[in-house]
Design a protein around this motif. Structure first.
Motif, short mmCIF file in Angstrom:
data_model
loop_
_atom_site.label_atom_id
_atom_site.label_comp_id
_atom_site.label_asym_id
_atom_site.label_seq_id
_atom_site.Cartn_x
_atom_site.Cartn_y
_atom_site.Cartn_z
N ALA A 1 75.05 21.67 20.57
CA ALA A 1 76.33 21.65 21.29
C ALA A 1 77.19 22.84 20.88
O ALA A 1 77.82 23.49 21.72
CB ALA A 1 77.07 20.34 21.02
N LEU A 2 77.20 23.13 19.57
CA LEU A 2 78.03 24.25 19.10
C LEU A 2 77.53 25.57 19.67
O LEU A 2 78.32 26.44 20.03
CB LEU A 2 78.03 24.30 17.56
N GLU A 3 76.21 25.69 19.78
CA GLU A 3 75.63 26.92 20.31
C GLU A 3 76.03 27.11 21.79
O GLU A 3 76.40 28.21 22.21
CB GLU A 3 74.11 26.90 20.14
N VAL A 4 75.97 26.03 22.55
CA VAL A 4 76.38 26.12 23.96
C VAL A 4 77.83 26.56 24.07
O VAL A 4 78.19 27.42 24.87
CB VAL A 4 76.21 24.76 24.67
N LYS A 5 78.66 25.94 23.24
CA LYS A 5 80.08 26.28 23.31
C LYS A 5 80.32 27.74 22.90
O LYS A 5 81.16 28.42 23.48
CB LYS A 5 80.91 25.34 22.44
N GLN B 1 78.24 30.26 23.28
CA GLN B 1 77.83 31.13 24.39
C GLN B 1 78.83 31.08 25.54
O GLN B 1 79.15 32.10 26.14
CB GLN B 1 76.46 30.68 24.93
N ALA B 2 79.31 29.88 25.82
CA ALA B 2 80.24 29.73 26.95
C ALA B 2 81.56 30.44 26.64
O ALA B 2 82.16 31.07 27.51
CB ALA B 2 80.47 28.25 27.25
N ARG B 3 82.01 30.36 25.40
CA ARG B 3 83.26 31.05 25.02
C ARG B 3 83.12 32.55 25.19
O ARG B 3 84.03 33.23 25.65
CB ARG B 3 83.61 30.76 23.56
N ARG B 4 81.94 33.05 24.78
CA ARG B 4 81.71 34.49 24.94
C ARG B 4 81.69 34.86 26.41
O ARG B 4 82.25 35.87 26.83
CB ARG B 4 80.40 34.90 24.27
N ALA B 5 81.02 34.02 27.20
CA ALA B 5 80.93 34.30 28.64
C ALA B 5 82.33 34.31 29.28
O ALA B 5 82.58 35.06 30.22
CB ALA B 5 80.05 33.25 29.31
N ALA B 6 83.22 33.47 28.74
CA ALA B 6 84.57 33.38 29.32
C ALA B 6 85.28 34.73 29.26
O ALA B 6 86.07 35.07 30.14
CB ALA B 6 85.38 32.32 28.59
N GLN B 7 84.97 35.50 28.24
CA GLN B 7 85.65 36.79 28.06
C GLN B 7 85.07 37.89 28.93
O GLN B 7 85.66 38.94 29.09
CB GLN B 7 85.60 37.22 26.58
N SER B 8 83.87 37.63 29.47
CA SER B 8 83.22 38.66 30.28
C SER B 8 83.53 38.45 31.76
O SER B 8 83.96 37.38 32.16
CB SER B 8 81.71 38.56 30.02
N ALA B 9 83.34 39.50 32.54
CA ALA B 9 83.62 39.37 33.98
C ALA B 9 82.33 39.15 34.76
O ALA B 9 82.35 38.99 35.98
CB ALA B 9 84.32 40.63 34.48
N SER B 10 81.19 39.14 34.06
CA SER B 10 79.89 39.02 34.74
C SER B 10 79.64 37.58 35.20
O SER B 10 80.22 36.64 34.66
CB SER B 10 78.77 39.40 33.77
N TYR C 1 68.42 37.50 40.12
CA TYR C 1 68.75 38.49 39.09
C TYR C 1 70.23 38.85 39.10
O TYR C 1 70.82 39.12 38.07
CB TYR C 1 67.86 39.73 39.22
N ARG C 2 70.80 38.83 40.28
CA ARG C 2 72.22 39.14 40.41
C ARG C 2 73.08 38.09 39.66
O ARG C 2 74.11 38.42 39.07
CB ARG C 2 72.58 39.11 41.90
N LEU C 3 72.63 36.83 39.70
CA LEU C 3 73.43 35.75 39.11
C LEU C 3 73.03 35.43 37.67
O LEU C 3 73.79 34.84 36.91
CB LEU C 3 73.32 34.47 39.96
N ASN C 4 71.82 35.83 37.31
CA ASN C 4 71.29 35.47 36.00
C ASN C 4 71.70 36.48 34.93
O ASN C 4 70.89 36.88 34.11
CB ASN C 4 69.76 35.37 36.09
N VAL C 5 72.95 36.88 34.93
CA VAL C 5 73.39 37.90 33.97
C VAL C 5 73.70 37.26 32.62
O VAL C 5 73.27 37.74 31.58
CB VAL C 5 74.63 38.64 34.52
N LEU C 6 74.44 36.18 32.65
CA LEU C 6 74.75 35.46 31.41
C LEU C 6 74.24 34.02 31.56
O LEU C 6 75.01 33.11 31.87
CB LEU C 6 76.27 35.43 31.18
#
Ligand SMILES: Nc1ncnc2c1ncn2[C@@H]1O[C@H](COP(=O)(O)OP(=O)(O)OP(=O)(O)O)[C@@H](O)[C@H]1O
Ligand SMILES: [Mg+2]
Length: 508
Positions: free
Chosen positions: A186-190, A192-201, A339-344
């Motif tokens: 669970a911590l790992e998912v969170k 990754q998701a937190r990092r993804a939140a900061q990205s625009a991809s 591939y377009r959507l599978n960035v993060l």
């Protein structure tokens, strides 16, 4: 009132009007008309009042006096001479004073009741607003204007419901704090998701049904720089294929006749500046995949029936419980879009890979269920918790939630023993065995006496299986079809042939 819209008054009703452009006799007729209209209103209305340029009540007529007790005044001198906004709740008289614009008809509700009222500014010869005439046209509008009022009330209610729904759709419901779990997975998912939140991809959330993909999509938006902008979802499984394109890209005005004549904004437009959540991505039809890919590549969309390209600024988060790679191999999902959507990509683990979280989840879910249902929070004995902990949870957290909701509904007390859990699990079609026996789980044999025509038994089995799948997925038909290994269309076919399945959807 004069032809130029002014009321001239001296001592409130002597000379009502004057227009110097009119010949003398026409002038006197006009004055007469104004006076008789005033008298007509004074007699036919339920009450009249005047306020001066400072917003003080300076005069009320006899009819108006009847309202004083209901407005909370015993004596006239406590009312007349005082600021109208202080003595009449919700009045708009001062508004008319400020703007100089009449409010010809309005509903006023206050402690004395609901009234149909009219408010007319009074001007002096120079055109200055020197007061306001307030007329109570009807009291008890609920009897005299019943049809109109109830229509109005209904429209108001519809409007506020629509507004509420829109607001709740646009607002993110969850943050990372809502994603309960402290296991390593669970911590790992969170993380990754937190990092993804900061990205625009684009973010791609992959995981079984009920694992919390939608919850994470909300949380990612809420933690992103776009948090103040809309979060807009499109569920591919819920929107009929033929309507998806209009749903995404919108419809230009005049493109269709009828309801859509005025045109309609698409979800891309609605999400502008915010996040567009593509839920159940694996259910997107090929025709829309092509158009979505083009939109994402170009950063522009073309509403249906228009030939103009409109640029947009959205961040895409997609989710699916389907195996997209497999779908790409089979040719049912476009590789370029994948591939377009599978960035993060973020893999959301199933509950059975984070058994350590079950106790925390039970606690959090019970708290939420109690908060929504208004009852006391369930307390499970250690045995009851262990029984839940040993389940396979193919429907994951949604299924766990459903079982807890059933427990809350069924039990008279908030204290839950293993036996009650066992009963609910049995009904939900889960193995419901003692934790140690789970590994040895075997299918129960059919009772020997149960020999009926095979088609009948098969139909019954099918019906039961569909019911269980719907129960486990909280009524999510796409997910249920997947659990059963059949297509969504064939699940719909079977549901259409069976009237009594609806109960399975209402109990979950
Ligand atoms: N980690 C979690 N903590 C608390 N509640 C959770 C968690 N994960 C999921 N839930 C709850 O479980 C239910 C299902 O979650 P959600 O709808 O996000 O699943 P999903 O992955 O989108 O499922 P599906 O693929 O079937 O659409 C929701 O009620 C959600 O609030
Ligand atoms: Mg979902």
């Amino acid at each position: 009132m004069a032809a130029d819209g002014r009321i001239h008054h001296r001592g409130y009703h002597s000379e009502m009007t004057r227009d110097d452009r009119l010949p003398r006799d026409a002038q006197s007729i006009l004055e007469l008309a104004a006076r008789s209209m005033f008298e007509l209103f004074a007699n036919a209305s339920e009450g009249m009042m005047l306020v001066d340029r400072d917003g003080r009540v300076v005069w009320i007529n006899d009819q108006y006096r009847r309202f004083l007790p209901a407005l909370g005044f015993e004596r006239e001198e406590d009312f007349v001479g005082h600021p109208v906004s202080r003595v009449v709740q919700n009045t708009q008289m001062h508004q008319v004073l400020a703007t100089g614009k009449p409010i010809l008809i309005d509903l006023l509700t206050n402690r004395a009741g609901t009234f149909v009222v009219s408010r007319i500014p009074l001007r002096d010869d120079a055109g200055e607003v020197i007061g306001v005439l307030g007329i109570v046209l009807f009291d008890h509008p609920e009897t005299t204007l019943q049809p109109l009022i109830s229509k109005f009330a209904r429209l108001e209610q519809d409007l506020s419901e629509a507004r509420r729904e829109l607001a709740s759709q646009r607002r993110t419901k969850y943050t990372f704090a809502s994603f309960v779990g402290s296991s390593a997975a669970a911590l790992e998912v969170k993380r990754q998701a937190r990092r993804a939140a900061q990205s625009a991809s684009p973010v791609l959330l992959l995981g079984e049904t009920g694992t919390g993909k939608e919850l994470l999509a909300h949380a990612i938006h809420a933690a992103s720089p776009r948090a103040g902008r809309p979060f807009v979802s499109v569920n591919m499984a819920a929107v009929p294929d033929t309507l998806l394109e209009a749903e995404f890209f919108g419809v230009a005005p005049g493109a269709y006749t009828g309801a859509d004549k005025k045109g309609r904004d698409g979800k891309f437009k609605l999400a502008d500046g915010g996040t567009l959540f593509l839920d159940e991505l694996g259910d997107m039809p090929m025709s829309v995949q092509v158009k979505l890919l083009r939109a994402l590549q170009e950063g522009e969309i073309e509403p249906l029936g228009s030939n103009k390209l409109v640029s947009f600024d959205v961040r895409v988060v997609a989710a699916t419980s389907r195996d997209l790679q497999q779908m790409v191999r089979e040719g049912s999902f476009r590789e370029d879009l994948y591939y377009r959507l599978n960035v993060l990509p973020i893999r959301v683990p199933p509950l059975r890979e984070r058994q350590d979280d079950i106790t925390l989840l039970i606690e959090a879910l019970c708290e939420d269920i109690a908060a929504r249902g208004g009852g006391a929070q369930l307390e499970l004995t250690a045995d009851a918790q262990a029984l839940l902990g040993a389940q396979p949870w193919r429907g994951n957290i949604r299924e766990l939630r459903n079982v807890l909701e059933q427990l809350a509904l069924r039990s008279d007390t908030h204290h839950i023993e293993a036996a009650q859990v066992d009963a609910v699990l049995r009904e939900a079609g889960l193995p419901a065995l003692a934790p140690t026996a789970v590994a040895r789980s075997v299918p129960r044999p059919l009772p020997a006496g149960d020999l009926r025509p095979l088609p009948e038994q098969i139909a019954e089995l099918e019906q039961r299986a569909i019911g269980l799948a719907l129960a486990q997925t909280g009524g999510n038909r796409t997910a249920a079809a997947r659990l059963l290994g059949i297509s969504r269309a064939s699940l719909y076919d079977r549901l259409a042939g069976q009237g009594d399945l609806s109960e399975f959807q209402t109990i979950v």
